[in-house]
Design a protein around this motif. Structure first.
Motif, PDB file in Angstrom:
ATOM      1  N   GLU A 123       0.815  -1.223   0.000  1.00 42.72           N
ATOM      2  CA  GLU A 123       0.000   0.000   0.000  1.00 42.72           C
ATOM      3  C   GLU A 123       0.843   1.265   0.000  1.00 42.72           C
ATOM      4  OE1 GLU A 123      -3.366   0.188   2.589  1.00 42.72           O
ATOM      5  OE2 GLU A 123      -3.562  -1.987   2.562  1.00 42.72           O
ATOM      6  N   TYR A 124       1.956   1.226   0.739  1.00 39.58           N
ATOM      7  CA  TYR A 124       2.825   2.398   0.771  1.00 39.58           C
ATOM      8  C   TYR A 124       4.254   1.975   1.071  1.00 39.58           C
ATOM      9  CZ  TYR A 124       1.479   2.039   5.699  1.00 39.58           C
ATOM     10  OH  TYR A 124       1.213   1.573   6.966  1.00 39.58           O
ATOM     11  N   LYS A 135       4.653   0.477  -6.623  1.00 38.72           N
ATOM     12  CA  LYS A 135       4.784  -0.171  -5.315  1.00 38.72           C
ATOM     13  C   LYS A 135       4.729  -1.689  -5.422  1.00 38.72           C
ATOM     14  CE  LYS A 135       2.835   3.809  -2.939  1.00 38.72           C
ATOM     15  NZ  LYS A 135       2.451   4.559  -4.133  1.00 38.72           N
ATOM     16  N   GLY A 152      -2.392  -9.015  -4.752  1.00 34.10           N
ATOM     17  CA  GLY A 152      -2.758  -7.604  -4.760  1.00 34.10           C
ATOM     18  C   GLY A 152      -2.848  -7.061  -6.172  1.00 34.10           C
TER      19      GLY A 152
END
Length: 122
Positions: free
Chosen positions: A13-14, A87, A110
């Motif tokens: 996500e980050y 990412k 993901g």
């Protein structure tokens, strides 16, 4: 026995060291369990990350796993193509196996499922 490549890719996500390491270890566990692989049978692991992930070395997380201390690994930056997936951590695990290429289970998680939906659905 042949050397086969097993692909893995996942997004985080980050840009966070713990997340990068977590997703990397999860991919390794999935690759090992889905392909019945032992670390002693692995020739090497190539790891790439996108340029927006600079908080951790994924190989460092893999080396912490029992039995993986001596598996050769190399990290690199993914080619920065405009509009490509962000990412993302990618693995190429080269393993000595009697399996055919069709018998290999690749792991996509993901947002990385979009990279190879044909393999991710296997």
């Amino acid at each position: 026995m042949n050397v086969r490549g097993i692909r893995g890719a996942a997004t985080v996500e980050y840009n966070d060291a713990a997340l990068i390491k977590e997703v990397t270890v999860e991919m390794v566990h999935d690759i090992v369990s889905q392909n019945n692989v032992n670390p002693a049978d692995i020739s090497c692991v190539f790891i790439t990350v996108t340029q927006d992930l600079d908080q951790a070395f994924p190989a460092q997380a893999i080396r912490q796993l029992p039995g993986w201390e001596l598996v050769p690994q190399m990290c690199a930056l993914e080619v920065p193509v405009k509009g490509s997936l962000e990412k993302c951590v990618r693995l190429m695990v080269l393993v000595n196996t009697d399996k055919t290429q069709a018998d290999i289970n690749h792991v996509y998680k993901g947002g990385a499922i979009a990279l190879r939906p044909d393999l991710a659905q296997k």
